[in-house]
Design an enzyme around this catalytic site. Sequence first.
Site, PDB file in Angstrom:
ATOM      1  N   HIS A 253       0.863  -1.182   0.000  1.00  8.61           N
ATOM      2  CA  HIS A 253       0.000   0.000   0.000  1.00  8.61           C
ATOM      3  C   HIS A 253       0.898   1.230   0.000  1.00  8.61           C
ATOM      4  O   HIS A 253       2.032   1.185   0.490  1.00  8.61           O
ATOM      5  CB  HIS A 253      -0.917   0.002   1.219  1.00  8.61           C
TER       6      HIS A 253
ATOM      7  N   CYS B 128      -7.877  -1.397   3.584  1.00  6.44           N
ATOM      8  CA  CYS B 128      -8.439  -2.474   4.389  1.00  6.44           C
ATOM      9  C   CYS B 128      -9.449  -1.907   5.382  1.00  6.44           C
ATOM     10  O   CYS B 128      -9.108  -1.035   6.194  1.00  6.44           O
ATOM     11  CB  CYS B 128      -7.330  -3.211   5.141  1.00  6.44           C
TER      12      CYS B 128
END
Length: 309
Positions: free
Chosen positions: A211, A242
């Site tokens: 990420h 998430c």
Amino acid sequence: MPYLPLPRAVDLREVGLRDGLQLEKPIPLEEKLELLGAVVATGVRRVEATSFVSPKAVPALADAEQVVDELKQWPDVHFSALVAGLGGARRAVAAGMPELEYVISASDGHSLANARRTSAQAVDAVADIAALAHEAGGACEAIIAVAWDCPFDGRTPADHVVDIARKAVDLGADRLCLGDTIGTTTPGRVVELVEAVRAACPGRDVGVHFHNTRGAGLACVLAAAQIGVTQIDASVGGLGGCPFAPGASGNIATEEVVYLLEESGVSTGIDLDRVLEAAAVAERAVGHALSSNLYRAGGRLQPRPRRTD
């Protein structure tokens, strides 16, 4: 011509349809399929199509069965689906999706928030999930989430990740992927952990999933590629995050990874212009601006016309 020790080619997996959309408001199936078609048109060979998880927890992916039913439109693409437990794996296989990605959190804090069980309990489930996938003619990839850091428990010990990877392989996992769920790792830590997992699990592919929360995602991709990692996840437009990890923002953008690697002499097999077109489809579908710098700036630098006056 690469001046860096890089592989000749890598195999990107597009995760925008799953990881990219899971934090978004649900979009109609027709728009999701339009995005899927645009993603496939880029030339990508692997696509994470959806996730078989609780529709209450992740309403954006409640249409998993319907999505899988449409995948036969693209027979040349290798599709997979993420599952968080045996129940989801059974749903996936029943829907005709035996290619499973099973998420194991490397920390109890994230595992309890994500799947309501400890990390050890999650590892134990690999045997049944892998057996189910194999019986259906598919494969099981163990994705180790929060492999570097956890928003609840802090830094994840590398030896703990290595132990999880070794146990997952012993229980039947065919492939491994290390996830930087909250975007905190850095190139040196990437190299150390990937090399440690490789040493513990010889013969198993080890992929990476980064990420870009703190802007180091592309640097981590380059570091991974320099030690020969060829399985890399990315999300069109930088979509994603998430829902069970506070502060986790978007994935590394597919178009930025393609640009970085292709300009460094590494083949991705993906058309950059088509990825930018897919990003535009994604932006329309989710109804807000995307985080990708390259999408905002455009593709390769186009020379400006010279003045003649």
